[in-house]
Design a protein around this motif. Structure first.
Motif, PDB file in Angstrom:
ATOM      1  N   TYR A  25       0.847  -1.197   0.000  1.00 52.92           N
ATOM      2  CA  TYR A  25       0.000   0.000   0.000  1.00 52.92           C
ATOM      3  C   TYR A  25       0.879   1.243   0.000  1.00 52.92           C
ATOM      4  N   ARG A  26       0.459   2.199  -0.774  1.00 53.78           N
ATOM      5  CA  ARG A  26       1.145   3.491  -0.841  1.00 53.78           C
ATOM      6  C   ARG A  26       0.135   4.581  -0.514  1.00 53.78           C
ATOM      7  N   ASP A  27       0.357   5.306   0.572  1.00 52.28           N
ATOM      8  CA  ASP A  27      -0.562   6.366   0.992  1.00 52.28           C
ATOM      9  C   ASP A  27       0.193   7.679   1.137  1.00 52.28           C
ATOM     10  N   GLU A  28      -0.538   8.761   0.995  1.00 55.48           N
ATOM     11  CA  GLU A  28       0.027  10.088   1.221  1.00 55.48           C
ATOM     12  C   GLU A  28      -0.874  10.843   2.190  1.00 55.48           C
ATOM     13  N   LEU A  29      -0.303  11.270   3.303  1.00 58.62           N
ATOM     14  CA  LEU A  29      -1.075  11.992   4.296  1.00 58.62           C
ATOM     15  C   LEU A  29      -1.387  13.401   3.796  1.00 58.62           C
ATOM     16  N   ALA A  30      -2.286  14.077   4.506  1.00 56.53           N
ATOM     17  CA  ALA A  30      -2.722  15.404   4.079  1.00 56.53           C
ATOM     18  C   ALA A  30      -1.568  16.398   4.003  1.00 56.53           C
ATOM     19  N   ASN A  31      -0.528  16.198   4.809  1.00 56.72           N
ATOM     20  CA  ASN A  31       0.609  17.124   4.809  1.00 56.72           C
ATOM     21  C   ASN A  31       1.667  16.775   3.768  1.00 56.72           C
ATOM     22  N   GLY A  32       1.425  15.730   2.961  1.00 52.63           N
ATOM     23  CA  GLY A  32       2.354  15.357   1.912  1.00 52.63           C
ATOM     24  C   GLY A  32       3.333  14.257   2.282  1.00 52.63           C
ATOM     25  N   LEU A  33       3.281  13.772   3.518  1.00 52.71           N
ATOM     26  CA  LEU A  33       4.176  12.690   3.932  1.00 52.71           C
ATOM     27  C   LEU A  33       3.702  11.374   3.330  1.00 52.71           C
ATOM     28  N   ARG A  34       4.606  10.657   2.677  1.00 46.07           N
ATOM     29  CA  ARG A  34       4.271   9.367   2.081  1.00 46.07           C
ATOM     30  C   ARG A  34       4.486   8.235   3.083  1.00 46.07           C
ATOM     31  N   LEU A  75      10.521  12.689   2.877  1.00 46.53           N
ATOM     32  CA  LEU A  75      10.601  11.473   3.676  1.00 46.53           C
ATOM     33  C   LEU A  75       9.577  10.448   3.225  1.00 46.53           C
ATOM     34  N   VAL A  76       9.901   9.174   3.431  1.00 43.42           N
ATOM     35  CA  VAL A  76       8.957   8.079   3.238  1.00 43.42           C
ATOM     36  C   VAL A  76       9.037   7.196   4.479  1.00 43.42           C
ATOM     37  N   VAL A  77       7.921   7.050   5.169  1.00 46.05           N
ATOM     38  CA  VAL A  77       7.856   6.182   6.347  1.00 46.05           C
ATOM     39  C   VAL A  77       7.348   4.820   5.886  1.00 46.05           C
ATOM     40  N   THR A  78       8.062   3.771   6.253  1.00 48.13           N
ATOM     41  CA  THR A  78       7.766   2.434   5.747  1.00 48.13           C
ATOM     42  C   THR A  78       7.646   1.437   6.883  1.00 48.13           C
ATOM     43  N   ALA A  79       6.652   0.574   6.792  1.00 54.04           N
ATOM     44  CA  ALA A  79       6.505  -0.547   7.722  1.00 54.04           C
ATOM     45  C   ALA A  79       6.272  -1.806   6.905  1.00 54.04           C
ATOM     46  N   ALA A  80       7.047  -2.842   7.203  1.00 49.46           N
ATOM     47  CA  ALA A  80       6.917  -4.107   6.480  1.00 49.46           C
ATOM     48  C   ALA A  80       6.953  -5.256   7.473  1.00 49.46           C
ATOM     49  N   LEU A 113      -0.865   3.762   9.477  1.00 45.66           N
ATOM     50  CA  LEU A 113      -1.261   5.132   9.131  1.00 45.66           C
ATOM     51  C   LEU A 113      -1.611   5.940  10.371  1.00 45.66           C
ATOM     52  N   SER A 114      -2.333   5.332  11.283  1.00 44.81           N
ATOM     53  CA  SER A 114      -2.723   6.019  12.509  1.00 44.81           C
ATOM     54  C   SER A 114      -1.505   6.410  13.345  1.00 44.81           C
ATOM     55  N   LEU A 115      -0.552   5.493  13.476  1.00 50.84           N
ATOM     56  CA  LEU A 115       0.643   5.764  14.279  1.00 50.84           C
ATOM     57  C   LEU A 115       1.547   6.798  13.606  1.00 50.84           C
ATOM     58  N   VAL A 116       1.676   6.739  12.292  1.00 48.12           N
ATOM     59  CA  VAL A 116       2.509   7.714  11.584  1.00 48.12           C
ATOM     60  C   VAL A 116       1.910   9.109  11.717  1.00 48.12           C
ATOM     61  N   GLU A 117       0.601   9.204  11.572  1.00 46.72           N
ATOM     62  CA  GLU A 117      -0.044  10.511  11.747  1.00 46.72           C
ATOM     63  C   GLU A 117       0.213  11.073  13.134  1.00 46.72           C
ATOM     64  N   ARG A 118       0.240  10.220  14.135  1.00 50.38           N
ATOM     65  CA  ARG A 118       0.447  10.681  15.513  1.00 50.38           C
ATOM     66  C   ARG A 118       1.899  11.086  15.757  1.00 50.38           C
ATOM     67  N   TYR A 119       2.832  10.229  15.356  1.00 49.04           N
ATOM     68  CA  TYR A 119       4.219  10.449  15.760  1.00 49.04           C
ATOM     69  C   TYR A 119       5.042  11.290  14.782  1.00 49.04           C
ATOM     70  N   PHE A 120       4.489  11.583  13.611  1.00 45.34           N
ATOM     71  CA  PHE A 120       5.172  12.467  12.681  1.00 45.34           C
ATOM     72  C   PHE A 120       4.379  13.745  12.441  1.00 45.34           C
ATOM     73  N   SER A 121       3.489  14.057  13.373  1.00 40.44           N
ATOM     74  CA  SER A 121       2.647  15.248  13.223  1.00 40.44           C
ATOM     75  C   SER A 121       3.465  16.537  13.279  1.00 40.44           C
ATOM     76  N   ARG A 122       4.635  16.501  13.917  1.00 40.34           N
ATOM     77  CA  ARG A 122       5.469  17.704  14.036  1.00 40.34           C
ATOM     78  C   ARG A 122       6.363  17.921  12.811  1.00 40.34           C
ATOM     79  N   ARG A 157       6.012  20.820   6.737  1.00 39.78           N
ATOM     80  CA  ARG A 157       5.795  20.655   5.305  1.00 39.78           C
ATOM     81  C   ARG A 157       7.019  21.148   4.538  1.00 39.78           C
ATOM     82  N   GLY A 158       7.251  20.553   3.401  1.00 35.89           N
ATOM     83  CA  GLY A 158       8.362  20.993   2.567  1.00 35.89           C
ATOM     84  C   GLY A 158       8.515  20.089   1.358  1.00 35.89           C
TER      85      GLY A 158
END
Length: 431
Positions: free
Chosen positions: A6-15, A188-193, A202-211, A214-215
């Motif tokens: 799965y490939r997702d992109e959060l609202a802030n542009g983080l993949r 950046l690309v955050v990956t879990a395998a 997705l839930s954990l990445v949104e929480r721990y990479f919220s800070r 954007r760029g």
């Protein structure tokens, strides 16, 4: 297929890349960032690697590094970081039930690092760099020397760790500025395998990479053309063996020629029955080992052959290598050898499905630069290559004009080696 990608992109542009492999009993987290020595200047060379070191000096949430590492190790993990010429990555294996611990700590490392103890870390890095130089301070690392000839006056020629001068002069402000520019959502690309679930990731990445601010993604200056060869560069160094690397500029992974280049690499070095180990090691006893590999950046590629031998045999090893390469340029491989290489390629791709690290690198690491193809697609592209096409690709890249050889060793045997490189007997000319 034994996994779901799965490939997702959060609202802030983080993949976010998730590779679910429910049949495995482990998980791996990896965060890839598009910054390395090619994103530096002469003055800041080494800052990406320096920053990697500083991340492990603690974060706002985990100022005690012993506690930070203990927390990861208690859930089966081990924090690691790597810097290369065009990217870096931070990763840990861990138990699938404790994904939150790994993401919490790596997320804090990459969004709230303290960036302290810079002088202590500077001393460590300067000590680490001693592996690449001789007693006079000259660079004797074969990879550094090779890149310097292949990419003159370009950041791809920079040493990953930097020079002694640049690292000694790096300031805290330069480190902070590099962090602010490159550690942003678009870079950046955050990956879990492994045995992970997409929704949880997705839930954990949104929480721990919220800070994470954007760029945009880092920009790369295209590499220059390598000066026409044969190119020969040598550093005299009093060692028992002469080490050398033969290089040919090629193309990046997504180029149409890449599948045939992969097959050529397998013909040359894919076990003791392949051509270079058989001819040079098993048959003639000229060296203990010889290796062929492909290195790819998103805008360039290199076909490399590397070996070490007694100084007086170096010219023989290189001459024999040229002869083997020339055979691939002059004569089509047999259908049996071609079929064997294709089968082995497909099998090893299947083996990768049992490795969270391989899966993370294939899908997450590639995502930094382009959207990756599937394992099946890659295997099909290789399978489509004919013997005639592979010979055509060999003649396209294994030419005298595309040849670069770098050597480090005693003066003994260097003149003979230089003559072999200059004549490049067996290699075709592109003219």
């Amino acid at each position: 297929m034994s996994f779901s990608y799965y490939r997702d992109e959060l609202a802030n542009g983080l993949r976010v890349v998730t590779v679910e492999t429910p049949h495995l009993h482990t998980a791996l987290l990896a965060v890839y960032v598009r910054t390395g020595s090619r994103h530096e200047t002469v003055a800041t060379n080494g800052v990406s690697h320096f920053l990697e070191h500083l991340f492990f000096r603690g974060t706002e949430g985990w100022p005690d590094t012993v506690k930070m590492n203990t927390a990861v190790e208690e859930v089966g993990g081990n924090l690691n970081g790597v810097t290369t010429r065009d990217h870096g990555y931070y990763y840990t294996p861990l138990h699938p039930a404790h994904l939150d611990v790994g993401l919490a700590i790596i997320g804090d490392m990459l969004t709230r690092p303290r960036l302290t103890d810079m002088e202590v870390e500077r001393r460590i890095i300067l000590e680490e760099m001693l592996d690449e130089v001789d007693e006079k301070g000259r660079d004797i690392d074969i990879d550094n020397l090779s890149k310097r000839v292949l990419f003159p006056q370009h950041p791809l020629s920079f040493k990953i760790a930097g020079t002694r001068e640049s690292v000694s002069e790096l300031t805290h402000q330069q480190v902070v500025e590099h962090f602010a520019r490159h550690y942003v959502t678009g870079n950046l690309v955050v990956t879990a395998a492994g045995r992970v679930k997409r929704d949880e990731v997705l839930s954990l990445v949104e929480r721990y990479f919220s800070r994470l601010p954007r760029g945009p993604a880092s920009l790369d200056t295209p590499p220059p053309i390598t000066p026409p060869g044969p190119n020969f560069h040598v550093i005299t160094h009093d060692e028992a063996q002469t080490e050398f690397r033969i290089s040919f500029r090629t193309v990046p992974e997504h180029h149409d020629d890449w599948p045939a280049l992969q097959l050529l690499r397998r013909f040359l070095d894919d076990g003791l029955s392949s051509r270079l180990p058989f001819e040079i090691v098993e048959k003639r006893g000229l060296a203990y080992s010889v290796h062929a590999s492909l290195e790819a950046f998103h805008d360039a590629g290199i076909f490399e052959i590397e070996a070490a031998s007694a100084p007086d045999r170096a010219s023989q090893v290189v001459a024999e290598t040229f002869r083997v390469l020339g055979e691939l340029c002059d004569t089509e491989v047999s259908e049996e050898e071609l079929a064997r290489a294709k089968r082995r390629h497909r099998m090893l791709l299947e083996f990768s499905q049992d490795s969270p690290g391989e899966l993370a690198g294939w899908f997450g690491g590639t995502e930094l630069f382009r959207q990756p193809e599937s394992f099946g697609r890659r295997a099909d592209l290789v399978d489509a290559s004919s013997a005639a096409h592979v010979r055509e690709i060999a003649r396209r890249y294994f030419t005298r004009e595309n040849l670069t050889v770098v050597a480090v060793g005693q003066r003994k045997g260097i003149k003979a080696l230089e003559k072999v490189v200059e004549s490049a007997e067996g290699l075709p000319s592109s003219k």
